[in-house]
Design an enzyme around this catalytic site. Structure first.
Site, short mmCIF file in Angstrom:
data_model
loop_
_atom_site.label_atom_id
_atom_site.label_comp_id
_atom_site.label_asym_id
_atom_site.label_seq_id
_atom_site.Cartn_x
_atom_site.Cartn_y
_atom_site.Cartn_z
N THR A 62 0.81 -1.23 0.00
CA THR A 62 0.00 0.00 0.00
C THR A 62 0.85 1.28 0.00
O THR A 62 0.30 2.37 0.13
CB THR A 62 -0.97 0.02 1.21
N ASP A 102 -9.89 2.46 -5.66
CA ASP A 102 -10.35 3.49 -6.61
C ASP A 102 -9.20 3.99 -7.48
O ASP A 102 -9.42 4.62 -8.52
CB ASP A 102 -10.98 4.66 -5.84
N TYR A 125 1.18 1.67 -8.31
CA TYR A 125 0.29 1.02 -7.35
C TYR A 125 -1.05 0.68 -8.00
O TYR A 125 -1.53 -0.46 -7.91
CB TYR A 125 0.09 1.94 -6.14
N1 LIG Z 1 -5.76 2.60 2.73
C1 LIG Z 1 -6.53 3.07 1.76
O1 LIG Z 1 -6.81 4.27 1.70
C2 LIG Z 1 -7.04 2.14 0.68
C3 LIG Z 1 -7.84 2.68 -0.34
C4 LIG Z 1 -8.33 1.83 -1.32
C5 LIG Z 1 -8.03 0.48 -1.28
N2 LIG Z 1 -7.24 -0.01 -0.29
C6 LIG Z 1 -6.93 -1.44 -0.28
O2 LIG Z 1 -7.53 -1.99 0.88
C7 LIG Z 1 -6.74 -3.09 1.35
C8 LIG Z 1 -6.44 -2.91 2.82
O3 LIG Z 1 -5.68 -1.71 2.98
P1 LIG Z 1 -5.25 -1.17 4.41
O4 LIG Z 1 -5.42 0.31 4.40
O5 LIG Z 1 -5.90 -1.99 5.46
O6 LIG Z 1 -3.70 -1.49 4.36
P2 LIG Z 1 -2.55 -1.02 5.38
O7 LIG Z 1 -3.15 -0.52 6.64
O8 LIG Z 1 -1.61 -0.15 4.61
O9 LIG Z 1 -1.85 -2.40 5.69
C9 LIG Z 1 -1.24 -3.16 4.71
C10 LIG Z 1 -1.12 -4.56 5.24
O10 LIG Z 1 -0.49 -5.39 4.26
C11 LIG Z 1 0.59 -6.04 4.87
N3 LIG Z 1 1.65 -6.32 3.89
C12 LIG Z 1 2.31 -5.42 3.12
N4 LIG Z 1 3.23 -6.08 2.37
C13 LIG Z 1 3.12 -7.40 2.69
C14 LIG Z 1 3.77 -8.57 2.26
N5 LIG Z 1 4.76 -8.54 1.35
N6 LIG Z 1 3.40 -9.75 2.79
C15 LIG Z 1 2.43 -9.82 3.72
N7 LIG Z 1 1.77 -8.75 4.18
C16 LIG Z 1 2.10 -7.55 3.66
C17 LIG Z 1 1.07 -5.12 5.97
O11 LIG Z 1 1.83 -5.86 6.88
P3 LIG Z 1 2.99 -5.18 7.79
O12 LIG Z 1 2.28 -4.55 8.95
O13 LIG Z 1 3.84 -6.33 8.17
O14 LIG Z 1 3.69 -4.17 6.91
C18 LIG Z 1 -0.27 -4.67 6.51
O15 LIG Z 1 -0.85 -5.66 7.33
C19 LIG Z 1 -5.54 -3.15 0.42
O16 LIG Z 1 -5.78 -4.09 -0.59
C20 LIG Z 1 -5.47 -1.78 -0.20
O17 LIG Z 1 -4.85 -1.81 -1.47
C21 LIG Z 1 -6.75 0.79 0.69
#
Ligand SMILES: NC(=O)c1ccc[n+]([C@@H]2O[C@H](COP(=O)([O-])OP(=O)(O)OC[C@H]3O[C@@H](n4cnc5c(N)ncnc54)[C@H](OP(=O)(O)O)[C@@H]3O)[C@@H](O)[C@H]2O)c1
Length: 297
Positions: A62, A102, A125
């Site tokens: 992310t 998005d 990304y």
């Molecule tokens: N945040 C937003 O605004 C947003 C918007 C639209 C869509 N999304 C999508 O929603 C989903 C959830 O996002 P979020 O905001 O909950 O994410 P986040 O808080 O940024 O957390 C990312 C998670 O992925 C893990 N991760 C990253 N690289 C990894 C790897 N190589 N192997 C295993 N785990 C890994 C991280 O683990 P560590 O703690 O170990 O780093 C963390 O648990 C994602 O698919 C993201 O693309 C997010």
């Protein structure tokens, strides 16, 4: 009973899923140490060994700006690994829920984007997430890909925690006013996924519960307006000023869409769910982050 194997345990969505899993859902969440998405084959093996009813992919690369100089890493984690996990899930008869973004859209459209609109990502990304959607949908006929937006929660780094952190440190705050979003509580998305999990686990290939679906708060505002709302809810009259800036002046390494607002009509039609307005989602997250200030504001 629905057995979920979840990838990710520390992210915003992952933590909300773990905290909110109801009775009747047995959720096993794998941390990065247990399943590193940079090793797609190892993640697929975890699915094969666990034989769950449903795989939920809540982990992702992310770091939107870092991805610009790490294309290979972003594609491995956000496209190759989800594809491999979805294929392994199909082989053991498991359905898949994968989360996308998005940022697959360029945000230049005049109206909210429907699932049928053609994506056109501006960043590495966004391109990697789009490739992940396609890989998952191609690999498993029982895959649901949920595109969400601007997740906020009381955990980790997100726009709400960043704004409150800057305010508490007394640092100047400048936020873009020419880009728009629909802040969505990770807890709301988690509730939707958990409530629908038994339905996904039981549905046959071809059911409308599979395929692409948009999930985001209703309404949208500029990031500057959103900052105002967060700081106003937390600090009331004492809220610090939010200066205006522009995306061009900010010059972040990755280009973000100006207005990638998601149309959630399909969500309402297929799942009978209508997300609440972004303003309510913000207020609830701020109440959890700054209970004393929010109560007196
Ligand atoms: N945040 C937003 O605004 C947003 C918007 C639209 C869509 N999304 C999508 O929603 C989903 C959830 O996002 P979020 O905001 O909950 O994410 P986040 O808080 O940024 O957390 C990312 C998670 O992925 C893990 N991760 C990253 N690289 C990894 C790897 N190589 N192997 C295993 N785990 C890994 C991280 O683990 P560590 O703690 O170990 O780093 C963390 O648990 C994602 O698919 C993201 O693309 C997010």
């Amino acid at each position: 009973m629905t057995r979920i194997l979840q990838f990710g345990s520390t992210g915003q969505l992952a933590r909300e899923l773990i905290a909110r899993a109801p009775q009747g859902v047995v959720l096993t969440a794998l941390s990065r140490a247990e399943a590193d998405l940079s090793d797609p084959a190892a993640c697929a093996e975890q699915v094969t060994a666990a034989r769950p009813d449903l795989v939920v992919i809540a982990a992702a690369y992310t770091a939107v700006d870092r991805a610009e100089t790490d294309r290979e890493g972003a594609f491995r984690v956000n496209a190759e690994a989800p594809g491999a996990m979805a294929r392994a899930a199909a082989d053991v008869g498991a359905a898949v829920v994968h989360i996308s973004t998005d940022y697959v859209f360029d945000g230049a459209g005049a109206r909210p984007y429907a699932e049928t609109d053609t994506p056109s990502p501006l960043s590495v990304y966004g391109a990697a997430k789009l490739a992940g959607e396609q890989a998952v949908l191609d690999a498993n006929p029982r895959a649901a890909v949920i595109r969400t937006a601007a997740l906020i929660s009381p955990h980790g780094r997100n726009f709400a925690t960043t704004m409150l952190g800057l305010a508490r440190e007394g640092r100047p705050i400048a936020v873009v006013e020419d880009q728009f979003a629909s802040p969505t509580a990770a807890g709301d998305l988690a509730d939707f996924i958990l409530a629908t999990a038994p339905g996904w686990a039981a549905a046959q290939a071809g059911s409308r519960v599979f395929g692409l679906t948009h999930y985001a708060s209703s309404g949208a505002a500029s990031w500057r307006e959103i900052a105002h709302a967060i700081l106003g809810d937390a600090f009331g009259d004492q809220a610090p000023k939010v200066a205006a800036t522009t995306a061009a002046a900010r010059a972040a390494p990755a280009r973000r869409p100006d207005r990638a607002i998601l149309d959630t009509g399909r969500l309402t039609e297929v799942f009978a769910v209508t997300p609440r307005p972004w303003r309510e989602a913000v207020a609830e997250v701020v109440r959890a982050l700054a209970p004393e200030q929010a109560a007196t504001a």
